[in-house]
Design a protein around this motif. Structure first.
Motif, PDB file in Angstrom:
ATOM      1  N   GLN A 122      41.381  41.017  28.239  1.00 50.58           N
ATOM      2  CA  GLN A 122      42.086  41.062  29.524  1.00 50.58           C
ATOM      3  C   GLN A 122      43.518  41.548  29.355  1.00 50.58           C
ATOM      4  O   GLN A 122      44.089  42.160  30.246  1.00 50.58           O
ATOM      5  CB  GLN A 122      42.103  39.658  30.165  1.00 50.58           C
ATOM      6  CG  GLN A 122      40.891  39.358  31.002  1.00 50.58           C
ATOM      7  CD  GLN A 122      40.998  39.965  32.395  1.00 50.58           C
ATOM      8  OE1 GLN A 122      41.787  39.534  33.220  1.00 50.58           O
ATOM      9  NE2 GLN A 122      40.216  40.995  32.651  1.00 50.58           N
ATOM     10  N   TYR A 180      36.680  48.293  31.720  1.00 53.11           N
ATOM     11  CA  TYR A 180      37.926  48.670  32.384  1.00 53.11           C
ATOM     12  C   TYR A 180      39.140  48.546  31.473  1.00 53.11           C
ATOM     13  O   TYR A 180      40.065  49.330  31.547  1.00 53.11           O
ATOM     14  CB  TYR A 180      38.202  47.755  33.585  1.00 53.11           C
ATOM     15  CG  TYR A 180      37.298  47.900  34.784  1.00 53.11           C
ATOM     16  CD1 TYR A 180      35.921  47.827  34.675  1.00 53.11           C
ATOM     17  CD2 TYR A 180      37.839  48.082  36.048  1.00 53.11           C
ATOM     18  CE1 TYR A 180      35.110  47.922  35.789  1.00 53.11           C
ATOM     19  CE2 TYR A 180      37.042  48.181  37.168  1.00 53.11           C
ATOM     20  CZ  TYR A 180      35.676  48.094  37.034  1.00 53.11           C
ATOM     21  OH  TYR A 180      34.889  48.198  38.139  1.00 53.11           O
ATOM     22  N   LEU A 181      39.158  47.462  30.683  1.00 50.43           N
ATOM     23  CA  LEU A 181      40.399  47.108  29.990  1.00 50.43           C
ATOM     24  C   LEU A 181      40.563  47.797  28.646  1.00 50.43           C
ATOM     25  O   LEU A 181      41.663  48.233  28.317  1.00 50.43           O
ATOM     26  CB  LEU A 181      40.521  45.579  29.853  1.00 50.43           C
ATOM     27  CG  LEU A 181      41.197  44.823  31.008  1.00 50.43           C
ATOM     28  CD1 LEU A 181      42.639  45.301  31.180  1.00 50.43           C
ATOM     29  CD2 LEU A 181      40.452  44.968  32.315  1.00 50.43           C
ATOM     30  N   VAL A 195      24.639  48.364  39.741  1.00 47.65           N
ATOM     31  CA  VAL A 195      25.822  48.761  38.979  1.00 47.65           C
ATOM     32  C   VAL A 195      26.495  47.503  38.424  1.00 47.65           C
ATOM     33  O   VAL A 195      27.188  46.785  39.143  1.00 47.65           O
ATOM     34  CB  VAL A 195      26.815  49.555  39.844  1.00 47.65           C
ATOM     35  CG1 VAL A 195      28.059  49.926  39.029  1.00 47.65           C
ATOM     36  CG2 VAL A 195      26.153  50.814  40.400  1.00 47.65           C
ATOM     37  N   VAL A 209      42.793  47.692  38.769  1.00 51.85           N
ATOM     38  CA  VAL A 209      43.398  47.711  37.435  1.00 51.85           C
ATOM     39  C   VAL A 209      42.392  48.300  36.448  1.00 51.85           C
ATOM     40  O   VAL A 209      41.337  47.717  36.204  1.00 51.85           O
ATOM     41  CB  VAL A 209      43.786  46.283  36.991  1.00 51.85           C
ATOM     42  CG1 VAL A 209      44.471  46.323  35.632  1.00 51.85           C
ATOM     43  CG2 VAL A 209      44.661  45.616  38.033  1.00 51.85           C
ATOM     44  N   MET A 223      41.059  38.048  37.942  1.00 45.66           N
ATOM     45  CA  MET A 223      40.700  38.828  36.775  1.00 45.66           C
ATOM     46  C   MET A 223      41.124  40.278  36.990  1.00 45.66           C
ATOM     47  O   MET A 223      40.864  40.859  38.046  1.00 45.66           O
ATOM     48  CB  MET A 223      39.182  38.748  36.562  1.00 45.66           C
ATOM     49  CG  MET A 223      38.721  39.501  35.328  1.00 45.66           C
ATOM     50  SD  MET A 223      36.932  39.557  35.202  1.00 45.66           S
ATOM     51  CE  MET A 223      36.551  37.816  35.115  1.00 45.66           C
ATOM     52  N   GLY A 249      40.756  44.281  36.398  1.00 47.54           N
ATOM     53  CA  GLY A 249      39.563  45.107  36.239  1.00 47.54           C
ATOM     54  C   GLY A 249      38.419  44.555  37.073  1.00 47.54           C
ATOM     55  O   GLY A 249      38.634  43.769  37.996  1.00 47.54           O
ATOM     56  N   HIS A 250      37.193  44.979  36.769  1.00 48.51           N
ATOM     57  CA  HIS A 250      35.967  44.423  37.333  1.00 48.51           C
ATOM     58  C   HIS A 250      35.683  44.870  38.767  1.00 48.51           C
ATOM     59  O   HIS A 250      34.524  45.037  39.152  1.00 48.51           O
ATOM     60  CB  HIS A 250      35.995  42.889  37.256  1.00 48.51           C
ATOM     61  CG  HIS A 250      34.637  42.244  37.162  1.00 48.51           C
ATOM     62  ND1 HIS A 250      33.693  42.380  38.144  1.00 48.51           N
ATOM     63  CD2 HIS A 250      34.073  41.480  36.205  1.00 48.51           C
ATOM     64  CE1 HIS A 250      32.608  41.707  37.787  1.00 48.51           C
ATOM     65  NE2 HIS A 250      32.801  41.173  36.612  1.00 48.51           N
ATOM     66  N   VAL A 251      36.702  45.084  39.615  1.00 47.90           N
ATOM     67  CA  VAL A 251      36.467  45.403  41.028  1.00 47.90           C
ATOM     68  C   VAL A 251      35.716  46.727  41.144  1.00 47.90           C
ATOM     69  O   VAL A 251      36.074  47.710  40.488  1.00 47.90           O
ATOM     70  CB  VAL A 251      37.812  45.478  41.776  1.00 47.90           C
ATOM     71  CG1 VAL A 251      37.607  45.930  43.223  1.00 47.90           C
ATOM     72  CG2 VAL A 251      38.514  44.130  41.727  1.00 47.90           C
ATOM     73  N   GLY A 252      34.674  46.751  42.014  1.00 51.17           N
ATOM     74  CA  GLY A 252      33.940  47.982  42.260  1.00 51.17           C
ATOM     75  C   GLY A 252      32.523  47.983  41.721  1.00 51.17           C
ATOM     76  O   GLY A 252      31.807  48.970  41.855  1.00 51.17           O
ATOM     77  N   SER A 253      32.095  46.877  41.132  1.00 51.00           N
ATOM     78  CA  SER A 253      30.711  46.793  40.657  1.00 51.00           C
ATOM     79  C   SER A 253      29.844  46.169  41.749  1.00 51.00           C
ATOM     80  O   SER A 253      30.342  45.724  42.792  1.00 51.00           O
ATOM     81  CB  SER A 253      30.634  45.952  39.390  1.00 51.00           C
ATOM     82  OG  SER A 253      30.712  44.569  39.718  1.00 51.00           O
ATOM     83  N   ASP A 254      28.516  46.090  41.502  1.00 54.08           N
ATOM     84  CA  ASP A 254      27.615  45.453  42.465  1.00 54.08           C
ATOM     85  C   ASP A 254      27.709  43.934  42.442  1.00 54.08           C
ATOM     86  O   ASP A 254      27.039  43.271  43.243  1.00 54.08           O
ATOM     87  CB  ASP A 254      26.166  45.891  42.188  1.00 54.08           C
ATOM     88  CG  ASP A 254      25.863  47.258  42.789  1.00 54.08           C
ATOM     89  OD1 ASP A 254      26.663  47.735  43.626  1.00 54.08           O
ATOM     90  OD2 ASP A 254      24.826  47.849  42.424  1.00 54.08           O
ATOM     91  N   TYR A 255      28.501  43.364  41.543  1.00 50.88           N
ATOM     92  CA  TYR A 255      28.669  41.904  41.577  1.00 50.88           C
ATOM     93  C   TYR A 255      29.185  41.444  42.938  1.00 50.88           C
ATOM     94  O   TYR A 255      28.830  40.373  43.418  1.00 50.88           O
ATOM     95  CB  TYR A 255      29.647  41.443  40.487  1.00 50.88           C
ATOM     96  CG  TYR A 255      29.021  41.294  39.128  1.00 50.88           C
ATOM     97  CD1 TYR A 255      28.226  40.200  38.814  1.00 50.88           C
ATOM     98  CD2 TYR A 255      29.223  42.250  38.148  1.00 50.88           C
ATOM     99  CE1 TYR A 255      27.652  40.062  37.571  1.00 50.88           C
ATOM    100  CE2 TYR A 255      28.657  42.132  36.892  1.00 50.88           C
ATOM    101  CZ  TYR A 255      27.869  41.028  36.603  1.00 50.88           C
ATOM    102  OH  TYR A 255      27.307  40.911  35.372  1.00 50.88           O
ATOM    103  N   ARG A 303      28.458  42.564  45.791  1.00 53.06           N
ATOM    104  CA  ARG A 303      27.339  42.516  46.738  1.00 53.06           C
ATOM    105  C   ARG A 303      26.393  41.363  46.387  1.00 53.06           C
ATOM    106  O   ARG A 303      25.906  40.655  47.267  1.00 53.06           O
ATOM    107  CB  ARG A 303      26.601  43.866  46.657  1.00 53.06           C
ATOM    108  CG  ARG A 303      25.359  43.981  47.487  1.00 53.06           C
ATOM    109  CD  ARG A 303      24.899  45.437  47.585  1.00 53.06           C
ATOM    110  NE  ARG A 303      24.515  46.028  46.309  1.00 53.06           N
ATOM    111  CZ  ARG A 303      23.296  45.904  45.768  1.00 53.06           C
ATOM    112  NH1 ARG A 303      22.360  45.206  46.385  1.00 53.06           N
ATOM    113  NH2 ARG A 303      23.012  46.485  44.618  1.00 53.06           N
ATOM    114  N   LEU A 304      26.153  41.177  45.084  1.00 49.47           N
ATOM    115  CA  LEU A 304      25.174  40.175  44.644  1.00 49.47           C
ATOM    116  C   LEU A 304      25.758  38.766  44.633  1.00 49.47           C
ATOM    117  O   LEU A 304      25.026  37.788  44.702  1.00 49.47           O
ATOM    118  CB  LEU A 304      24.671  40.526  43.234  1.00 49.47           C
ATOM    119  CG  LEU A 304      23.959  41.870  43.103  1.00 49.47           C
ATOM    120  CD1 LEU A 304      23.717  42.206  41.636  1.00 49.47           C
ATOM    121  CD2 LEU A 304      22.641  41.831  43.862  1.00 49.47           C
ATOM    122  N   VAL A 363      42.392  42.500  42.742  1.00 53.35           N
ATOM    123  CA  VAL A 363      41.844  41.772  41.598  1.00 53.35           C
ATOM    124  C   VAL A 363      40.662  40.920  42.061  1.00 53.35           C
ATOM    125  O   VAL A 363      40.486  40.675  43.253  1.00 53.35           O
ATOM    126  CB  VAL A 363      42.911  40.867  40.923  1.00 53.35           C
ATOM    127  CG1 VAL A 363      43.977  41.713  40.242  1.00 53.35           C
ATOM    128  CG2 VAL A 363      43.531  39.907  41.924  1.00 53.35           C
TER     129      VAL A 363
END
Lengths: 235, 147
Positions: free
Chosen positions: A64, A110-111, A134, A145, B1, B3-9, B11-12, B29
């Motif tokens: 992170q 990402y990181l 995805v 980020v 957190m 990063g991480h933004v933009g995945s199908d998580y 939606r799920l 975030v």
């Protein structure tokens, strides 16, 4: 594959290998034992290459903070846009194949500054036009980020480069003995070639020698069955 | 957190929330709710009678224990507080996090205790094969659990 991966490791970098990744572990160690002696190498579950004491939390916190320069991911499906699927094939509510889950694979795409995607099966069921779910997107909106992202994809047949402008994979090199026709037949999306695409350099005698001695021995500490089977004739 | 933004998580898992980062304008975030287990069962390399545990430093047992309301630990062996630091390689979790502890040598089998015994891959393969249908799974339970 290990040699193609090793050539991407730069001396002095902090390089990490996660779970179920004996091929990246072999490539990173090959680099470490040859051109990258000053790389900081992290290999999950390896007694000599796991510098953390606080479980995976310490590893994820380190990631992170953007401290990894190079990391490795894979997936049950991979698509031309660099998207990875580790969740399910088909509808995730009623999957035809339940995949193991992301386990941080979204954040870890990402990181780290560069991520190499690896897959030891290159076939149309793996390399699809569009992943069903995805887990880890190849690209993201600008307000997210994301200091790093996809860099290369390494398979038994070729090396793809991720083109951030087109947000898509382009073939950078095809492994010796693989024709472009055969590569297309084993890939579930229409291939784009880098104008400079050529043949992946074959492993050198020095690379093979280090793989079959020091790398085999070191990888065996974490992946004994892989080490016994994967390096060709015992020297 | 980050990063991480933009995945199908998103939606799920509607319980995962994307918010503007209050500390960095123009940046989004991801928030993930905490997991709060009612009960954690963990196996230690060694323990003392007050519940202090020597745990595998590559695993997340200490984190799991600190997240859970009740923690029941088993241990390869129960030792005195003076013996604990030398009982193996690991990290120490203080007994304040632990509800109960019992000595159970071999308690992690067929998985491993680092430095004590390795994973029993043959036993896991046997389990996977047995779990394919109810009859063979019942036979497996009768032999290894109820036997």
């Amino acid at each position: 594959m290990a040699c193609a991966i090793a050539r991407e490791v730069r001396d002095g970098e902090t390089v990490a290998v996660g779970t179920l990744a004996p091929v990246p572990a072999s490539g990173v160690l090959l680099a470490h034992f040859t051109h990258a002696p000053r790389a900081t190498v992290v290999i999950l579950n390896h007694p000599d290459y796991w510098p953390f004491r606080g479980g995976s939390r310490e590893f994820y916190d380190f990631a992170q903070r953007g401290r990894f320069d190079l990391f490795f991911l894979s997936g049950g499906q991979l698509d031309r846009h660099g998207n990875l699927n580790l969740i399910a094939v088909g509808d995730p509510a009623r999957p035809s194949v339940r995949l193991p889950g992301g386990a941080g694979a979204a954040m870890l795409y990402y990181l780290p500054r560069r991520v190499i995607v690896f897959r030891t099966e290159h076939s149309p069921r793996i390399f699809v036009e569009r992943v069903d779910v995805v887990t880890s997107p190849g690209s993201t909106p600008p307000d997210v980020v994301r200091p790093g992202g996809p860099w290369k994809t390494v398979t038994p047949l070729c090396v793809f480069r991720f083109d951030p402008g087109r947000r898509a994979l382009v073939v950078e090199s095809v492994h010796p003995g693989v024709t472009r026709e055969a590569l297309q037949a084993r890939t579930g999306f229409a291939l784009d070639y880098d104008p400079a695409a050529g043949t992946t350099p074959a492993p050198t005698a020095e690379e093979l020698g280090v793989l079959r001695t020091r790398v085999r021995e070191a990888v065996a500490r974490t992946y004994p069955r892989f080490a016994a089977a994967a390096f060709g004739a015992q020297r | 957190m980050a990063g991480h933004v933009g995945s199908d998580y998103e939606r799920l898992r509607p319980d995962f929330r994307v918010i503007p980062n209050p500390y960095a304008p123009g940046e989004r975030v991801l928030l993930v709710p905490p997991i709060r287990p009612d009960l954690a069962l963990i196996h230690a390399i060694a323990a003392t009678a007050d519940g202090t545990l020597l745990l595998d430093h590559m695993e997340d047992d200490a984190l799991l224990a600190q997240a859970s309301r009740v923690v029941v630990a088993s241990a390869e062996r129960v030792v005195t507080p003076a013996e604990l630091p030398a009982a193996g390689e690991g990290v120490v979790l203080q007994g304040i996090h632990v509800t109960a502890v019992a000595e159970a040598p071999g308690g992690a089998r067929p998985t491993f205790v680092r430095g004590v015994y390795p994973v029993d891959a043959d036993a896991i393969r046997e389990y996977v094969a047995a779990a394919r249908d109810d009859a063979s799974f019942k036979a497996w339970l009768d032999r290894f659990v109820y036997g």
